[in-house]
Each structure stands twice: as structure tokens, then as C-alpha cells.
Motif scaffolding. Structure first.
Motif, PDB file in Angstrom:
ATOM      1  N   ILE A  61     107.647 -30.341  67.879  1.00  0.00           N
ATOM      2  CA  ILE A  61     106.901 -29.576  66.873  1.00  0.00           C
ATOM      3  C   ILE A  61     105.548 -29.097  67.397  1.00  0.00           C
ATOM      4  CG2 ILE A  61     108.038 -30.728  64.933  1.00  0.00           C
ATOM      5  CD1 ILE A  61     105.370 -32.290  64.517  1.00  0.00           C
ATOM      6  N   GLY A  62     105.234 -29.474  68.637  1.00  0.00           N
ATOM      7  CA  GLY A  62     103.977 -29.018  69.247  1.00  0.00           C
ATOM      8  C   GLY A  62     102.747 -29.753  68.748  1.00  0.00           C
ATOM      9  N   ALA A  63     102.898 -31.043  68.460  1.00  0.00           N
ATOM     10  CA  ALA A  63     101.770 -31.841  67.973  1.00  0.00           C
ATOM     11  C   ALA A  63     100.632 -31.838  68.998  1.00  0.00           C
ATOM     12  CB  ALA A  63     102.214 -33.275  67.696  1.00  0.00           C
ATOM     13  N   GLU A  64      99.426 -31.767  68.502  1.00  0.00           N
ATOM     14  CA  GLU A  64      98.240 -31.729  69.348  1.00  0.00           C
ATOM     15  C   GLU A  64      97.598 -33.112  69.426  1.00  0.00           C
ATOM     16  OE1 GLU A  64      97.048 -28.983  70.957  1.00  0.00           O
ATOM     17  OE2 GLU A  64      98.753 -27.828  70.219  1.00  0.00           O
ATOM     18  N   GLN A  65      96.787 -33.316  70.454  1.00  0.00           N
ATOM     19  CA  GLN A  65      96.030 -34.555  70.594  1.00  0.00           C
ATOM     20  C   GLN A  65      94.974 -34.587  69.501  1.00  0.00           C
ATOM     21  OE1 GLN A  65      94.300 -35.065  74.431  1.00  0.00           O
ATOM     22  NE2 GLN A  65      93.226 -36.933  73.896  1.00  0.00           N
ATOM     23  N   LYS A  66      94.904 -35.698  68.771  1.00  0.00           N
ATOM     24  CA  LYS A  66      93.920 -35.840  67.708  1.00  0.00           C
ATOM     25  C   LYS A  66      92.624 -36.404  68.269  1.00  0.00           C
ATOM     26  CE  LYS A  66      97.448 -36.559  64.266  1.00  0.00           C
ATOM     27  NZ  LYS A  66      98.246 -37.559  63.563  1.00  0.00           N
ATOM     28  N   LYS A  67      91.538 -36.086  67.599  1.00  0.00           N
ATOM     29  CA  LYS A  67      90.230 -36.589  68.025  1.00  0.00           C
ATOM     30  C   LYS A  67      90.259 -38.118  67.975  1.00  0.00           C
ATOM     31  CE  LYS A  67      85.332 -36.259  67.226  1.00  0.00           C
ATOM     32  NZ  LYS A  67      84.241 -35.689  66.444  1.00  0.00           N
ATOM     33  N   GLY A  68      89.847 -38.752  69.058  1.00  0.00           N
ATOM     34  CA  GLY A  68      89.826 -40.199  69.137  1.00  0.00           C
ATOM     35  C   GLY A  68      91.016 -40.787  69.882  1.00  0.00           C
ATOM     36  N   GLN A  69      92.063 -39.973  70.110  1.00  0.00           N
ATOM     37  CA  GLN A  69      93.221 -40.461  70.860  1.00  0.00           C
ATOM     38  C   GLN A  69      92.924 -40.401  72.351  1.00  0.00           C
ATOM     39  OE1 GLN A  69      96.538 -38.066  69.335  1.00  0.00           O
ATOM     40  NE2 GLN A  69      97.305 -39.913  68.328  1.00  0.00           N
ATOM     41  N   GLY A  70      93.531 -41.322  73.072  1.00  0.00           N
ATOM     42  CA  GLY A  70      93.285 -41.419  74.504  1.00  0.00           C
ATOM     43  C   GLY A  70      93.896 -40.293  75.307  1.00  0.00           C
ATOM     44  N   PHE A  71      95.066 -39.801  74.880  1.00  0.00           N
ATOM     45  CA  PHE A  71      95.739 -38.748  75.639  1.00  0.00           C
ATOM     46  C   PHE A  71      96.687 -37.977  74.733  1.00  0.00           C
ATOM     47  CE2 PHE A  71      98.818 -42.183  76.055  1.00  0.00           C
ATOM     48  CZ  PHE A  71      98.030 -43.285  76.356  1.00  0.00           C
ATOM     49  N   ASP A  72      97.195 -36.855  75.230  1.00  0.00           N
ATOM     50  CA  ASP A  72      98.033 -35.958  74.426  1.00  0.00           C
ATOM     51  C   ASP A  72      99.447 -36.527  74.256  1.00  0.00           C
ATOM     52  OD1 ASP A  72      99.929 -34.229  76.509  1.00  0.00           O
ATOM     53  OD2 ASP A  72      98.086 -35.006  77.410  1.00  0.00           O
ATOM     54  N   PRO A  73     100.209 -36.009  73.272  1.00  0.00           N
ATOM     55  CA  PRO A  73     101.557 -36.529  73.005  1.00  0.00           C
ATOM     56  C   PRO A  73     102.516 -36.484  74.198  1.00  0.00           C
ATOM     57  CG  PRO A  73     100.830 -35.195  71.154  1.00  0.00           C
ATOM     58  CD  PRO A  73      99.802 -35.029  72.247  1.00  0.00           C
ATOM     59  N   LEU A  74     102.445 -35.453  75.025  1.00  0.00           N
ATOM     60  CA  LEU A  74     103.337 -35.373  76.177  1.00  0.00           C
ATOM     61  C   LEU A  74     103.023 -36.489  77.184  1.00  0.00           C
ATOM     62  CD1 LEU A  74     105.644 -33.964  77.627  1.00  0.00           C
ATOM     63  CD2 LEU A  74     103.966 -32.398  78.625  1.00  0.00           C
ATOM     64  N   SER A  75     101.749 -36.747  77.399  1.00  0.00           N
ATOM     65  CA  SER A  75     101.361 -37.831  78.298  1.00  0.00           C
ATOM     66  C   SER A  75     101.779 -39.189  77.735  1.00  0.00           C
ATOM     67  CB  SER A  75      99.848 -37.824  78.527  1.00  0.00           C
ATOM     68  OG  SER A  75      99.459 -36.634  79.175  1.00  0.00           O
ATOM     69  N   GLU A  76     101.678 -39.334  76.415  1.00  0.00           N
ATOM     70  CA  GLU A  76     102.102 -40.580  75.777  1.00  0.00           C
ATOM     71  C   GLU A  76     103.606 -40.789  75.958  1.00  0.00           C
ATOM     72  OE1 GLU A  76     101.945 -42.887  71.481  1.00  0.00           O
ATOM     73  OE2 GLU A  76     101.469 -40.760  71.553  1.00  0.00           O
ATOM     74  N   MET A  77     104.390 -39.743  75.737  1.00  0.00           N
ATOM     75  CA  MET A  77     105.836 -39.857  75.902  1.00  0.00           C
ATOM     76  C   MET A  77     106.196 -40.178  77.353  1.00  0.00           C
ATOM     77  SD  MET A  77     108.940 -37.244  74.905  1.00  0.00           S
ATOM     78  CE  MET A  77     108.764 -36.144  76.293  1.00  0.00           C
ATOM     79  N   THR A  78     105.511 -39.536  78.292  1.00  0.00           N
ATOM     80  CA  THR A  78     105.753 -39.796  79.707  1.00  0.00           C
ATOM     81  C   THR A  78     105.424 -41.245  80.060  1.00  0.00           C
ATOM     82  OG1 THR A  78     105.256 -37.489  80.225  1.00  0.00           O
ATOM     83  CG2 THR A  78     105.166 -39.059  82.048  1.00  0.00           C
ATOM     84  N   ALA A  79     104.310 -41.745  79.531  1.00  0.00           N
ATOM     85  CA  ALA A  79     103.925 -43.142  79.786  1.00  0.00           C
ATOM     86  C   ALA A  79     104.975 -44.103  79.227  1.00  0.00           C
ATOM     87  CB  ALA A  79     102.557 -43.430  79.172  1.00  0.00           C
TER      88      ALA A  79
END
Length: 90
Positions: A61-79
Motif C-alpha cells: 500500500i506504499g506505507a511511509e516511515q512515521k516520525k519517530g520510527q527507526g527505519f522505513d517499512p521496506l527496511s523493516e521487512m528486509t530486517a
């Protein structure tokens, strides 16, 4: 128990424990800037086993990194995928 099965069980348990522990640590580092409530809310899907589906949905859905999060959703999924592969290789 059945001879030889105890070692297999221990290996599976170690793999699951390492995977869950590292996933929860990643969730904590990703969301602690938003607050503990967000960390707990994001931990539930990981504990229930559907975090990969949630991550894929957020990417789709193209979710964006929210203020205060450590990294973006794609990086989170990769991790999370790297953690799963590491834990399965144990």
C-alpha cells in the motif's frame, strides 16, 4: 523420549527463540521513538506469526516511515526476513 528426537526438538526451539527474540528487538528499536504502546501493538503480529504478511501489506500500500520510527517499512521487512533466514540456519 525417542532417541535422537530430543536434539531435533532443542534445535527447533533454539531457532524459534532466536527468531522471536531478534524480531521483538527489531520491533522495539523500530517503534520505541513513538512509544511503548506502539511497540506492544506491533509485537502482537510477530508473536502470532503473521508479521511477514503485515509487512508485505504495508509495502504493497506504499506505507511511509512515521516520525519517530527507526527505519522505513521496506527496511523493516528486509530486517525481518534476514532474521528469519538467520534463525532457520541455526
Amino acid at each position: 523420549g525417542v532417541t535422537g528426537k530430543e536434539g531435533y526438538f532443542q534445535a527447533l526451539l533454539a531457532s524459534l527463540t532466536v527468531s522471536m527474540g531478534l524480531q521483538l528487538l527489531t520491533i522495539w528499536s523500530q517503534n520505541i521513538g513513538i512509544g511503548l504502546e506502539k511497540v506492544l501493538k506491533e509485537s502482537i503480529p510477530a508473536l502470532l506469526g503473521f508479521k511477514p504478511a503485515l509487512d508485505a501489506y504495508r509495502i504493497a500500500i506504499g506505507a511511509e516511515q512515521k516520525k519517530g520510527q527507526g527505519f522505513d517499512p521496506l527496511s523493516e521487512m528486509t530486517a525481518m526476513k534476514c532474521i528469519e533466514m538467520f534463525a532457520e540456519a541455526i
